[in-house]
Motif scaffolding. Structure first.
Motif, mmCIF file in Angstrom:
data_model
loop_
_atom_site.group_PDB
_atom_site.id
_atom_site.type_symbol
_atom_site.label_atom_id
_atom_site.label_comp_id
_atom_site.label_asym_id
_atom_site.label_seq_id
_atom_site.Cartn_x
_atom_site.Cartn_y
_atom_site.Cartn_z
ATOM 1 N N UNK A 46 5.723 -6.016 -10.718
ATOM 2 C CA UNK A 46 5.292 -5.789 -12.098
ATOM 3 C C UNK A 46 4.534 -4.483 -12.273
ATOM 4 N N UNK A 47 3.696 -4.153 -11.301
ATOM 5 C CA UNK A 47 2.895 -2.930 -11.422
ATOM 6 C C UNK A 47 3.744 -1.680 -11.241
ATOM 7 N N UNK A 48 4.827 -1.784 -10.473
ATOM 8 C CA UNK A 48 5.753 -0.674 -10.280
ATOM 9 C C UNK A 48 5.048 0.576 -9.727
ATOM 10 N N UNK A 49 4.186 0.361 -8.734
ATOM 11 C CA UNK A 49 3.471 1.464 -8.093
ATOM 12 C C UNK A 49 3.933 1.674 -6.652
ATOM 13 N N UNK A 50 5.023 1.041 -6.262
ATOM 14 C CA UNK A 50 5.511 1.137 -4.891
ATOM 15 C C UNK A 50 4.835 0.100 -4.014
ATOM 16 N N UNK A 51 5.019 0.249 -2.709
ATOM 17 C CA UNK A 51 4.424 -0.678 -1.745
ATOM 18 C C UNK A 51 2.905 -0.667 -1.848
ATOM 19 N N UNK A 52 2.306 -1.838 -1.715
ATOM 20 C CA UNK A 52 0.851 -1.975 -1.759
ATOM 21 C C UNK A 52 0.369 -2.594 -0.447
ATOM 22 N N UNK A 53 -0.614 -1.964 0.176
ATOM 23 C CA UNK A 53 -1.237 -2.486 1.393
ATOM 24 C C UNK A 53 -2.530 -3.165 0.968
ATOM 25 N N UNK A 54 -2.536 -4.498 0.966
ATOM 26 C CA UNK A 54 -3.634 -5.259 0.353
ATOM 27 C C UNK A 54 -4.503 -5.989 1.366
ATOM 28 N N UNK A 55 -5.761 -6.171 0.966
ATOM 29 C CA UNK A 55 -6.707 -7.039 1.666
ATOM 30 C C UNK A 55 -7.416 -7.874 0.606
ATOM 31 N N UNK A 56 -7.779 -9.108 0.986
ATOM 32 C CA UNK A 56 -8.441 -10.004 0.032
ATOM 33 C C UNK A 56 -9.649 -10.669 0.669
ATOM 34 N N UNK A 73 -3.977 -0.500 -1.493
ATOM 35 C CA UNK A 73 -3.781 0.942 -1.502
ATOM 36 C C UNK A 73 -2.299 1.233 -1.717
ATOM 37 N N UNK A 74 -2.022 2.165 -2.630
ATOM 38 C CA UNK A 74 -0.645 2.573 -2.881
ATOM 39 C C UNK A 74 -0.213 3.559 -1.801
ATOM 40 N N UNK A 75 1.076 3.858 -1.769
ATOM 41 C CA UNK A 75 1.595 4.836 -0.812
ATOM 42 C C UNK A 75 0.958 6.207 -1.008
ATOM 43 N N UNK A 76 0.514 6.514 -2.231
ATOM 44 C CA UNK A 76 -0.108 7.812 -2.514
ATOM 45 C C UNK A 76 -1.617 7.805 -2.281
ATOM 46 N N UNK A 77 -2.169 6.665 -1.853
ATOM 47 C CA UNK A 77 -3.593 6.592 -1.539
ATOM 48 C C UNK A 77 -4.488 6.106 -2.655
ATOM 49 N N UNK A 78 -3.921 5.793 -3.817
ATOM 50 C CA UNK A 78 -4.719 5.247 -4.920
ATOM 51 C C UNK A 78 -5.049 3.791 -4.624
ATOM 52 N N UNK A 79 -6.164 3.318 -5.183
ATOM 53 C CA UNK A 79 -6.597 1.936 -4.923
ATOM 54 C C UNK A 79 -6.475 1.107 -6.197
ATOM 55 N N UNK A 80 -5.783 -0.025 -6.065
ATOM 56 C CA UNK A 80 -5.662 -0.990 -7.147
ATOM 57 C C UNK A 80 -6.608 -2.140 -6.829
#
Length: 184
Positions: A46-56, A73-80
């Motif tokens: 849904x977010x369409x930001x590419x792969x996300x490397x997540x921790x919870x 973290x997105x592939x470009x280094x941004x944090x969601x």
């Protein structure tokens, strides 16, 4: 238009609906693990930001109303940033708390047009608001940038959209608009 004018708006319940999902855990899965699964699947799509490397983080308890956070973290280094809330001991609702989708900006454009026109006592057709047409991660101050054009003189100004607090299951509680400096 006067610059640096802050205009407050009431809650916009339509925002972030697409970035929130309810998930029912199965087989004793923890809330954090369920959230990771949700982020890796439906929310990434849904977010369409590419792969996300997540921790919870895990909630302190799995009782209804308990909240917890995740980040990815997105592939470009941004944090969601994500906020999750326990709906029941085996059900969570999760949403991206620093992201606006393209359809959110459509709602904000219409809302900002009405609010600014009312504030400056002009017809809504005399102002034009243009926001990004793609998913956008808000800055650290929970802001996004749009543009507003005054049809009377053609001048374009920055329109800063300040998103009000986010709650899982409810979305953002509203938005404030600030007309900034003239761009052209």
């Amino acid at each position: 238009m006067n610059s640096n004018l802050v205009i407050r708006r009431t809650p916009l319940t339509a925002l972030a609906a697409g970035a929130m999902i309810v998930f029912t855990a199965c087989g004793g899965q923890s809330a954090g693990d369920a959230a990771l699964e949700l982020i890796a699947g439906d929310l990434t799509e849904q977010l369409d930001l590419g792969e996300l490397d997540a921790t919870c983080n895990e909630p302190d308890s799995e009782e209804a109303g308990e909240t917890f956070t995740c980040s990815a973290t997105t592939e470009s280094g941004d944090v969601v940033e994500f906020v999750g809330s326990m709906v029941a001991d085996d059900e969570i609702v999760m949403g991206a708390s620093n992201v606006l989708l393209a359809e959110d900006f459509e709602v904000l454009e219409a809302d900002a047009t009405e609010v600014v026109a009312a504030n400056f006592e002009v017809e809504p057709t005399s102002v034009s608001v243009v926001c990004p047409d793609e998913t956008t991660i808000l800055n650290d101050d929970q802001q996004a940038s749009c543009e507003i054009t005054d049809a009377a003189d053609g001048a374009t100004y920055e329109l800063i959209v300040n998103m009000l607090p986010f709650s899982a299951g409810e979305g953002f509680s509203g938005a404030e608009y600030e007309v900034g400096e003239q761009i052209s």
